[in-house]
Scaffold this motif. Sequence first.
Motif, PDB file in Angstrom:
ATOM      1  N   ALA A  51      53.079 -34.579 -41.536  1.00 29.06           N
ATOM      2  CA  ALA A  51      51.680 -34.355 -41.942  1.00 29.06           C
ATOM      3  C   ALA A  51      50.840 -33.957 -40.726  1.00 29.06           C
ATOM      4  O   ALA A  51      50.960 -34.569 -39.653  1.00 29.06           O
ATOM      5  CB  ALA A  51      51.113 -35.613 -42.582  1.00 29.06           C
ATOM      6  N   ASP A  52      50.011 -32.934 -40.890  1.00 29.36           N
ATOM      7  CA  ASP A  52      49.113 -32.496 -39.819  1.00 29.36           C
ATOM      8  C   ASP A  52      47.726 -33.061 -40.114  1.00 29.36           C
ATOM      9  O   ASP A  52      46.964 -32.520 -40.903  1.00 29.36           O
ATOM     10  CB  ASP A  52      49.074 -30.963 -39.760  1.00 29.36           C
ATOM     11  N   ARG A  53      47.427 -34.165 -39.473  1.00 24.26           N
ATOM     12  CA  ARG A  53      46.143 -34.805 -39.727  1.00 24.26           C
ATOM     13  C   ARG A  53      44.973 -34.038 -39.130  1.00 24.26           C
ATOM     14  O   ARG A  53      43.825 -34.290 -39.462  1.00 24.26           O
ATOM     15  CB  ARG A  53      46.168 -36.225 -39.157  1.00 24.26           C
ATOM     16  N   CYS A  54      45.278 -33.109 -38.246  1.00 23.09           N
ATOM     17  CA  CYS A  54      44.199 -32.349 -37.614  1.00 23.09           C
ATOM     18  C   CYS A  54      43.841 -31.086 -38.390  1.00 23.09           C
ATOM     19  O   CYS A  54      42.953 -30.338 -37.986  1.00 23.09           O
ATOM     20  CB  CYS A  54      44.609 -31.956 -36.190  1.00 23.09           C
ATOM     21  N   ALA A  55      44.554 -30.843 -39.507  1.00 26.23           N
ATOM     22  CA  ALA A  55      44.295 -29.615 -40.255  1.00 26.23           C
ATOM     23  C   ALA A  55      42.991 -29.670 -41.036  1.00 26.23           C
ATOM     24  O   ALA A  55      42.467 -28.636 -41.443  1.00 26.23           O
ATOM     25  CB  ALA A  55      45.448 -29.330 -41.210  1.00 26.23           C
ATOM     26  N   ASP A  56      42.458 -30.864 -41.256  1.00 27.07           N
ATOM     27  CA  ASP A  56      41.245 -31.013 -42.057  1.00 27.07           C
ATOM     28  C   ASP A  56      39.993 -31.111 -41.209  1.00 27.07           C
ATOM     29  O   ASP A  56      38.956 -31.595 -41.686  1.00 27.07           O
ATOM     30  CB  ASP A  56      41.355 -32.261 -42.947  1.00 27.07           C
ATOM     31  N   HIS A  57      40.054 -30.628 -39.975  1.00 23.34           N
ATOM     32  CA  HIS A  57      38.890 -30.649 -39.068  1.00 23.34           C
ATOM     33  C   HIS A  57      38.325 -32.066 -38.967  1.00 23.34           C
ATOM     34  O   HIS A  57      37.156 -32.329 -39.263  1.00 23.34           O
ATOM     35  CB  HIS A  57      37.811 -29.668 -39.536  1.00 23.34           C
ATOM     36  N   LEU A  58      39.195 -32.946 -38.545  1.00 22.54           N
ATOM     37  CA  LEU A  58      38.814 -34.354 -38.466  1.00 22.54           C
ATOM     38  C   LEU A  58      37.711 -34.594 -37.451  1.00 22.54           C
ATOM     39  O   LEU A  58      36.797 -35.383 -37.670  1.00 22.54           O
ATOM     40  CB  LEU A  58      40.049 -35.190 -38.115  1.00 22.54           C
ATOM     41  N   CYS A  59      37.774 -33.912 -36.326  1.00 19.47           N
ATOM     42  CA  CYS A  59      36.840 -34.164 -35.229  1.00 19.47           C
ATOM     43  C   CYS A  59      35.619 -33.247 -35.343  1.00 19.47           C
ATOM     44  O   CYS A  59      35.750 -32.052 -35.607  1.00 19.47           O
ATOM     45  CB  CYS A  59      37.532 -33.943 -33.880  1.00 19.47           C
ATOM     46  N   LEU A  60      34.438 -33.809 -35.107  1.00 18.31           N
ATOM     47  CA  LEU A  60      33.182 -33.081 -35.226  1.00 18.31           C
ATOM     48  C   LEU A  60      32.649 -32.697 -33.845  1.00 18.31           C
ATOM     49  O   LEU A  60      33.130 -33.165 -32.817  1.00 18.31           O
ATOM     50  CB  LEU A  60      32.146 -33.939 -35.967  1.00 18.31           C
ATOM     51  N   HIS A  61      31.639 -31.801 -33.863  1.00 16.40           N
ATOM     52  CA  HIS A  61      30.914 -31.386 -32.655  1.00 16.40           C
ATOM     53  C   HIS A  61      31.845 -30.882 -31.553  1.00 16.40           C
ATOM     54  O   HIS A  61      31.666 -31.185 -30.366  1.00 16.40           O
ATOM     55  CB  HIS A  61      30.052 -32.534 -32.109  1.00 16.40           C
ATOM     56  N   GLY A  62      32.868 -30.137 -31.963  1.00 18.01           N
ATOM     57  CA  GLY A  62      33.751 -29.518 -30.977  1.00 18.01           C
ATOM     58  C   GLY A  62      34.779 -30.444 -30.370  1.00 18.01           C
ATOM     59  O   GLY A  62      35.409 -30.078 -29.363  1.00 18.01           O
TER      60      GLY A  62
END
Length: 212
Positions: A51-62
């Motif tokens: 699973a790619d947990r980073c595919a859903d734009h987890l982190c905000l503000h760059g």
Amino acid sequence: MPELLPEVPPSPCALGPCFNGGACAPAPAPGAGYTCRCPPGFRGSNCERRADRCADHLCLHGGQCRDLGRGAVCKCRPGFSGRRCERNADDCTPNPCANGGTCQDGANSFTCSCTLGYAGADCRRRADACASGPCLHGATCYTHFSGHVCACPPGFMGSRCEEEIGGPPPAPRRLLVSPPLALACALPLVLLAPGVGLVLAVRRRRRLPGER
């Protein structure tokens, strides 16, 4: 002769169809298959895909997302914090603007709106209102807390000594007549001159001595 028991079909989970540590559970209905319960970090019918947990734009503000297998971690940009970098740090606490300046928070930055008489990024530098030379005609400039003050020399006034007072009176303006207009005015006099001379001559004859 012993009684034969019905043959039980093998369990669909007997061959271990679930990968990456997934738990296999047979379906309630016989022959309906199985279901894999995947561990964190894997997905798919057999837990075969990571699973790619980073595919859903987890982190905000760059913020930069890093998938560590068991979970995702956000590396936030300077000035932001939180699990998803959702909090903007208040760069105006405590107030970095000196001498009564007003602070406006930004992204890992701040802007100071300085009061009169002060300048600089943090309003700590004394502003010189006379640096730009606002006073004219040789006036002396003084820096006041509200701005510049000009001491005007004699004959000048105004906030910048830009107005001249007591100067010489303006020269009178002469009435200029264009040549065509002058010629048009003189032409009737030229035409009437012979007739006027003839009338005067006749009157003079009538007043000769001895004639009545």
